[in-house]
Design a protein around this motif. Sequence first.
Motif, PDB file in Angstrom:
ATOM      1  N   LEU A  47      -1.792   3.738   7.930  1.00 43.76           N
ATOM      2  CA  LEU A  47      -1.906   3.498   6.487  1.00 43.76           C
ATOM      3  C   LEU A  47      -0.715   2.700   5.961  1.00 43.76           C
ATOM      4  O   LEU A  47      -0.889   1.761   5.184  1.00 43.76           O
ATOM      5  N   HIS A  51      -0.844  -0.885   4.186  1.00 44.11           N
ATOM      6  CA  HIS A  51      -0.311  -1.069   2.834  1.00 44.11           C
ATOM      7  C   HIS A  51       0.689  -2.222   2.792  1.00 44.11           C
ATOM      8  O   HIS A  51       0.732  -2.978   1.824  1.00 44.11           O
ATOM      9  N   ARG A  59      -1.498   2.086  -3.207  1.00 41.92           N
ATOM     10  CA  ARG A  59      -1.628   2.938  -2.021  1.00 41.92           C
ATOM     11  C   ARG A  59      -2.738   3.982  -2.185  1.00 41.92           C
ATOM     12  O   ARG A  59      -3.499   4.247  -1.270  1.00 41.92           O
ATOM     13  N   ARG A  60      -2.832   4.556  -3.367  1.00 44.65           N
ATOM     14  CA  ARG A  60      -3.853   5.574  -3.645  1.00 44.65           C
ATOM     15  C   ARG A  60      -5.258   4.996  -3.483  1.00 44.65           C
ATOM     16  O   ARG A  60      -6.146   5.611  -2.889  1.00 44.65           O
ATOM     17  N   THR A  63      -5.947   4.238   0.234  1.00 43.06           N
ATOM     18  CA  THR A  63      -6.259   5.486   0.936  1.00 43.06           C
ATOM     19  C   THR A  63      -7.707   5.897   0.691  1.00 43.06           C
ATOM     20  O   THR A  63      -8.423   6.279   1.618  1.00 43.06           O
TER      21      THR A  63
END
Length: 122
Positions: A47, A51, A59-60, A63
């Motif tokens: 991840l 990113h 990032r949220r 994800t």
Amino acid sequence: MIKSFFMCAYKSKDIYESYSVRLALDILSKSWNAWILMELELGPLGLSELHRLIEVAPRRVLTKQIGELEQAGLLTKQVFPEVPLRVEYSLSSRGQELVYIIKQLKLWSNKYKKDLIAIMVD
């Protein structure tokens, strides 16, 4: 839940069954999905690595998109039992098929780019 990934308020199962191309278009048009798939074509990534490559994506959101792509069977997730825990995502065979289609769209776009930009930007 996979239903939330494919369904929007104005769409229904009947729409997807009647116009199945809509499924692929909706997957590709969602936030960062095409970009995520293209980055993973080069090999497995965590991840944080994704990113860094797609730093404009929050990032949220990244994800969430990765989770939905995994749920749709386009990505696989491998967890390495290390300290700290390491997770890598890679393309599934289904994801590889979709990347091929993205590359075909890119070739088509490059071929007609000059004319299309003039129409799309005006």
